[in-house]
Design an enzyme around this catalytic site. Structure first.
Site, PDB file in Angstrom:
ATOM      1  N   HIS A  57      -2.509  -5.049   8.277  1.00 31.45           N
ATOM      2  CA  HIS A  57      -1.348  -4.500   8.987  1.00 31.45           C
ATOM      3  C   HIS A  57      -1.080  -3.073   8.529  1.00 31.45           C
ATOM      4  O   HIS A  57      -0.751  -2.840   7.362  1.00 31.45           O
ATOM      5  CB  HIS A  57      -0.113  -5.361   8.746  1.00 31.45           C
ATOM      6  CG  HIS A  57       1.015  -5.063   9.677  1.00 31.45           C
ATOM      7  ND1 HIS A  57       0.908  -5.188  11.045  1.00 31.45           N
ATOM      8  CD2 HIS A  57       2.283  -4.648   9.441  1.00 31.45           C
ATOM      9  CE1 HIS A  57       2.059  -4.872  11.611  1.00 31.45           C
ATOM     10  NE2 HIS A  57       2.912  -4.530  10.662  1.00 31.45           N
ATOM     11  N   GLN A  62       3.164   6.285   9.411  1.00 27.52           N
ATOM     12  CA  GLN A  62       4.242   6.118   8.440  1.00 27.52           C
ATOM     13  C   GLN A  62       3.833   6.512   7.024  1.00 27.52           C
ATOM     14  O   GLN A  62       4.706   6.651   6.154  1.00 27.52           O
ATOM     15  CB  GLN A  62       4.764   4.682   8.475  1.00 27.52           C
ATOM     16  CG  GLN A  62       5.491   4.342   9.772  1.00 27.52           C
ATOM     17  CD  GLN A  62       6.057   2.937   9.799  1.00 27.52           C
ATOM     18  OE1 GLN A  62       6.248   2.310   8.764  1.00 27.52           O
ATOM     19  NE2 GLN A  62       6.336   2.436  10.996  1.00 27.52           N
ATOM     20  N   ARG A  83      14.827   2.077   9.912  1.00 27.11           N
ATOM     21  CA  ARG A  83      14.129   2.213  11.187  1.00 27.11           C
ATOM     22  C   ARG A  83      14.621   3.438  11.960  1.00 27.11           C
ATOM     23  O   ARG A  83      13.830   4.143  12.596  1.00 27.11           O
ATOM     24  CB  ARG A  83      14.312   0.951  12.030  1.00 27.11           C
ATOM     25  CG  ARG A  83      13.436   0.924  13.273  1.00 27.11           C
ATOM     26  CD  ARG A  83      13.660  -0.323  14.098  1.00 27.11           C
ATOM     27  NE  ARG A  83      14.952  -0.308  14.768  1.00 27.11           N
ATOM     28  CZ  ARG A  83      15.225  -1.012  15.867  1.00 27.11           C
ATOM     29  NH1 ARG A  83      14.305  -1.807  16.397  1.00 27.11           N
ATOM     30  NH2 ARG A  83      16.421  -0.965  16.415  1.00 27.11           N
ATOM     31  N   TYR A 122       1.701   1.886  17.799  1.00 34.29           N
ATOM     32  CA  TYR A 122       2.699   1.869  18.869  1.00 34.29           C
ATOM     33  C   TYR A 122       3.229   3.234  19.293  1.00 34.29           C
ATOM     34  O   TYR A 122       4.048   3.320  20.214  1.00 34.29           O
ATOM     35  CB  TYR A 122       3.866   0.937  18.515  1.00 34.29           C
ATOM     36  CG  TYR A 122       4.628   1.238  17.255  1.00 34.29           C
ATOM     37  CD1 TYR A 122       5.647   2.174  17.228  1.00 34.29           C
ATOM     38  CD2 TYR A 122       4.361   0.524  16.094  1.00 34.29           C
ATOM     39  CE1 TYR A 122       6.377   2.409  16.079  1.00 34.29           C
ATOM     40  CE2 TYR A 122       5.077   0.744  14.939  1.00 34.29           C
ATOM     41  CZ  TYR A 122       6.088   1.685  14.932  1.00 34.29           C
ATOM     42  OH  TYR A 122       6.808   1.918  13.775  1.00 34.29           O
ATOM     43  N   HIS A 207       4.645  -6.225  20.257  1.00 31.74           N
ATOM     44  CA  HIS A 207       5.339  -5.760  19.052  1.00 31.74           C
ATOM     45  C   HIS A 207       6.151  -6.850  18.380  1.00 31.74           C
ATOM     46  O   HIS A 207       6.040  -7.088  17.169  1.00 31.74           O
ATOM     47  CB  HIS A 207       6.247  -4.576  19.385  1.00 31.74           C
ATOM     48  CG  HIS A 207       7.003  -4.042  18.210  1.00 31.74           C
ATOM     49  ND1 HIS A 207       8.217  -4.563  17.799  1.00 31.74           N
ATOM     50  CD2 HIS A 207       6.711  -3.055  17.324  1.00 31.74           C
ATOM     51  CE1 HIS A 207       8.644  -3.915  16.729  1.00 31.74           C
ATOM     52  NE2 HIS A 207       7.750  -2.993  16.420  1.00 31.74           N
ATOM     53  N   HIS A 273       4.493 -10.844   8.778  1.00 34.40           N
ATOM     54  CA  HIS A 273       5.681 -11.096   7.959  1.00 34.40           C
ATOM     55  C   HIS A 273       6.042 -12.588   7.977  1.00 34.40           C
ATOM     56  O   HIS A 273       5.901 -13.256   6.970  1.00 34.40           O
ATOM     57  CB  HIS A 273       6.875 -10.237   8.357  1.00 34.40           C
ATOM     58  CG  HIS A 273       6.607  -8.770   8.322  1.00 34.40           C
ATOM     59  ND1 HIS A 273       6.155  -8.126   7.195  1.00 34.40           N
ATOM     60  CD2 HIS A 273       6.689  -7.817   9.301  1.00 34.40           C
ATOM     61  CE1 HIS A 273       5.983  -6.833   7.461  1.00 34.40           C
ATOM     62  NE2 HIS A 273       6.291  -6.631   8.722  1.00 34.40           N
ATOM     63  N   ASP A 324       1.146  -2.039   5.712  1.00 30.64           N
ATOM     64  CA  ASP A 324       2.255  -1.847   6.640  1.00 30.64           C
ATOM     65  C   ASP A 324       2.757  -0.401   6.682  1.00 30.64           C
ATOM     66  O   ASP A 324       2.114   0.487   7.244  1.00 30.64           O
ATOM     67  CB  ASP A 324       3.369  -2.818   6.287  1.00 30.64           C
ATOM     68  CG  ASP A 324       4.428  -2.959   7.370  1.00 30.64           C
ATOM     69  OD1 ASP A 324       4.416  -2.177   8.322  1.00 30.64           O
ATOM     70  OD2 ASP A 324       5.279  -3.860   7.264  1.00 30.64           O
TER      71      ASP A 324
END
Length: 464
Positions: A57, A62, A83, A122, A207, A273, A324
């Site tokens: 993942h 990020q 977020r 995304y 998503h 998760h 992640d």
């Protein structure tokens, strides 16, 4: 000749001594011989041979955002306030900056013991939300980054349509993410030749249940099956308690409960998760054969909660690890955090050791490699499920002369690598598809890629 000899190697069946491994020109293992006589002229590994770890993942962009939210901006800081800041950063990512960031990230991953990555992608459109002239622009940037670094990749374009349960309209700062179902299936068709050209796997990532309405989820899964019947499907699920509460308010069911009742969840799926499940949900999800995608350092960073791994394993559940949001990029660190989270929750030690493997680092490594390979859709032929005939020639060589490892037997070396070193410092080399990508702990493109990353991050942070 494509051969390497290791005094110790961690095979899918456990540790073996004096192992000779051979592979062909396509980078697939053709021979694994334990108890071999050291052959003349064959390279000898500097330490134990470990299977390469799949990273199941990743949100590549990020990585340039990591470390920039570690301050309290409101009375109760949470995943949701994080977020909002992440969205602001996402608005300023360009194709050029994404490729530079991802190239460096994948080099970091290789240097940290990952040999393949599942990219949960995304950010699709231009900064104003309009598609690029080539709708695949950002996806292709990620494929190029993986190819440059020499990293195996499973590209998972993300279907994102709504801002909450009940088909709430998307927010303005989500405009770069939004695609119709038909448009997503067209993108997958467009990407298929490019993925095949570099032996990448192509899948789909709805998503989350809050971002993909039921009809769209059904149509997307059906459409994917028509294009690529065995393609992996990844979804964020039950990460936050608010998500669980909102799902109950919308449907009367919890997220995993709803998914199991309304979607054809099977071994193709990765439930990312899955932090907040009931005992019945743990049992039901494990029965499907789906993989639980655990991201311990990100889940800790965001305050998500702790996955009940012993309960999952009690039901025969499969799992793997991912980095992640890339607050940390380190395969061994994820294993350490996973085990330590279980210890803190239970006030026990060596929680994730198994009946077959009393050494907790060995048990976790074997399970995470198997689960990660399944989630990545990288199974034989040419899979990444361990050092075995038919699998890709992906492995990590530890440095037996490292101070934390020196003089120890191989299982203890792996334990020291995970629990007693800096967790990258004891890595000597990393191989992907029979090609050595990291030598003496360093990738050949390390300096150039790092400089490009710093420049891209500086520009993006200034704009955001």
């Amino acid at each position: 000749m494509n051969q390497i000899f290791a005094a110790d190697a961690l095979l899918p069946t456990g540790w073996a001594r004096n192992v000779l491994v051979a592979w062909d020109g396509a980078g697939r293992i053709t021979q694994v011989t334990p108890d071999a006589v050291t052959p003349a002229g064959v390279a000898t590994a500097a330490g134990p041979l470990l299977p390469g770890m799949p990273n199941l993942h990743s949100h590549a962009f990020q990585r340039a955002f990591a470390g920039l939210t570690e301050y309290r901006g409101q009375a109760h800081d949470s995943f949701w306030s994080w977020r909002n800041l992440m969205y602001r950063f996402a608005q300023r990512t360009t194709p050029e900056s994404l490729e530079a960031i991802a190239t460096w990230l994948y080099i970091e991953m290789l240097e940290a013991g990952y040999t393949s990555v599942c990219e949960f992608h995304y950010v699709h459109h231009d900064t104003d939300g309009r598609p690029y002239a080539d709708d695949a622009t950002l996806s292709l940037a990620l494929l190029r980054a993986a190819q440059t670094a020499g990293m195996g990749i499973t590209l998972l374009p993300v279907l994102y349509q709504t801002s909450g349960f009940g088909a709430k309209p998307p927010r303005a700062d989500q405009a770069r993410f939004i695609r119709s179902t038909d448009n997503m299936l067209s993108l997958l068709e467009r990407l298929t030749p490019a993925a095949q050209a570099q032996a990448a796997v192509l899948g789909l990532a709805p998503h989350s249940l809050r971002a993909v309405p039921p009809d769209s989820l059904h149509a997307a899964v059906q459409g994917l099956a028509a294009l690529h019947p065995q393609a992996p499907i990844h979804i964020h699920i039950a990460e936050q308690t608010q998500e669980v509460e909102d799902c109950i308010a919308w449907s009367g069911q919890r997220p995993v409960q709803w998914l199991l009742n309304h979607a054809p969840v099977d071994a193709r799926w990765c439930l990312v998760h899955a932090t907040h499940m009931t005992a019945d949900e743990y049992a039901g999800a494990a029965r499907t054969g789906a993989v639980a995608g655990i991201c311990p350092t990100t889940e800790a960073n965001l305050g998500d909660g702790v996955f009940d791994m012993p309960l999952w394993l009690q039901h025969g559940g499969r799992w793997g690890v991912g980095s992640d949001s890339h607050a940390c990029v380190n395969a061994a660190e994820e294993l350490l955090m996973l085990e330590y989270g279980q210890r803190l929750a239970r006030r026990q030690r060596n929680v994730l050791a198994s009946d077959a493997q009393a050494e907790v680092a060995t048990a976790m490594t074997l399970q995470a490699v198997q689960g990660g390979a399944q989630a990545a859709g990288r199974l034989p032929p040419g899979g990444t499920a361990g050092i075995a005939v038919g699998q890709a020639a992906d492995w990590v060589v530890l440095d037996a002369q490292h101070l934390a490892l020196q003089g120890l037997p191989a299982p203890a070396m792996l334990s020291a690598h995970v629990f007693a070193s800096h967790r990258t410092s004891a890595i000597d080399s990393v191989w992907v598809g029979g090609q050595r990508r990291v030598a003496q702990g360093r990738h050949a493109l390390h300096d150039a890629a790092a400089a490009a990353f710093v420049a891209a991050r500086s520009t993006t942070v200034a704009a955001a």
